[in-house]
Design a protein around this motif. Structure first.
Motif, mmCIF file in Angstrom:
data_model
loop_
_atom_site.group_PDB
_atom_site.id
_atom_site.type_symbol
_atom_site.label_atom_id
_atom_site.label_comp_id
_atom_site.label_asym_id
_atom_site.label_seq_id
_atom_site.Cartn_x
_atom_site.Cartn_y
_atom_site.Cartn_z
ATOM 1 N N GLY A 31 3.188 6.312 -3.150
ATOM 2 C CA GLY A 31 2.711 6.669 -4.485
ATOM 3 C C GLY A 31 2.306 5.443 -5.274
ATOM 4 O O GLY A 31 1.300 5.443 -5.987
ATOM 5 N N GLU A 76 3.715 12.021 -6.656
ATOM 6 C CA GLU A 76 3.406 13.422 -6.425
ATOM 7 C C GLU A 76 4.512 14.098 -5.607
ATOM 8 O O GLU A 76 5.237 13.433 -4.860
ATOM 9 N N ARG A 84 -1.006 4.198 -3.897
ATOM 10 C CA ARG A 84 -2.093 5.080 -4.347
ATOM 11 C C ARG A 84 -2.449 4.821 -5.799
ATOM 12 O O ARG A 84 -3.639 4.725 -6.158
ATOM 13 N N GLU A 127 5.494 13.117 -1.853
ATOM 14 C CA GLU A 127 4.909 11.800 -1.605
ATOM 15 C C GLU A 127 5.999 10.731 -1.631
ATOM 16 O O GLU A 127 6.755 10.640 -2.601
#
Length: 262
Positions: free
Chosen positions: A159, A151, A162, A154
């Motif tokens: 990332g 993102e 996530r 980020e």
């Protein structure tokens, strides 16, 4: 200057568009656009001023950039030409809230016009026996490593963490970067940079307890390099092969899945 004229067309909710007629030098055009923008946004208390310019009008595009306008997008083939062809049109805008002068103003404008690349963070997770975890997704035929697009704002490592948590329900620390690969345009995508992080070894109980993201992941499978060849793209397989052959602590830079020549 007498044959040059800028027209500001005020719309609704504090917005306006502008255009001009006549021809002046690039420096004078930038000064005139800047003065007109100041008058519209400050003198008339507007909040947004925008202008549309053909992509081929490089001089005008530079002038509005120098006047603090930021590129917001491209209208593809929006301008009909006399020869029956069409040209793309660039949309620029300046807000009252925009910082125009000084280093921050310059950086904000340049950030809007310079190229941007997608950044993808994938994770190599193995079973400790030369098999790598691959995901079958709902939106394309080829399989891939867990992970996805980073993102804006980020860090790539976060990332990757996530994406693994979202796709597999797997919370785990992320190991070092294994490789960085430049990807050429593919299936309508522009070129991109892919990073692959070391996700470590997955235990049997972790594999059995994965919670797949139903909107994206159909199934996962541990595959040897030979088995992966039938599931992933040739580019991805070249990348997996390099990652599998790295010495402990080593990292690779690739272009299209291979070390650059020369």
């Amino acid at each position: 200057m007498s044959d040059f004229d800028i027209r500001v067309n005020v719309g609704e909710a504090g917005t306006a568009t502008f255009n001009w007629s006549g021809s002046i030098s690039p420096d004078s055009l930038a000064q005139a656009v800047s003065a007109a923008a100041d008058d519209a946004l400050i003198g008339r208390a507007l909040r947004r001023l925008e202008v549309s310019l053909p992509v081929s009008d490089v001089s005008a595009r530079r002038a509005v950039t120098r006047a603090g306008f930021r590129l917001e997008g491209m209208r593809r083939q929006a301008l009909a030409l006399e020869d029956g062809t069409y040209e793309d049109v660039c949309l620029y805008a300046r807000l009252t809230a925009d910082q125009v002068h000084g280093p921050n103003g310059f950086s904000g404008v340049m950030n809007s016009v310079l190229p941007k690349k997608r950044l993808i963070a994938h994770v190599r997770i193995t079973d400790g026996a030369d098999r790598v975890l691959l995901c079958e997704t709902r939106f394309k035929k080829d399989w891939e490593l867990p992970g996805g697009i980073v993102e804006p704002g980020e860090p790539p490592r976060l990332g990757a963490i996530r994406e693994v948590a979202e796709e597999l329900g797997l919370e785990r620390p992320m190991g070092p970067l294994l490789l960085a690969d430049w990807m050429p345009p593919y299936l309508g995508w522009d070129d991109a940079i892919e990073l692959i992080f070391d996700g470590g070894v997955i235990a049997e109980d972790e594999l059995a307890g994965l919670t797949l993201q139903p909107s994206e992941i159909l199934q996962v499978r541990l595959c040897t390099l030979a088995e992966a060849a039938a599931l992933v793209t040739p580019l991805a397989h070249r990348r997996l092969t390099v990652a599998a052959g790295l010495a402990p602590g080593a990292m690779a830079y690739l272009e299209d899945g291979a070390p650059p020549a020369g």
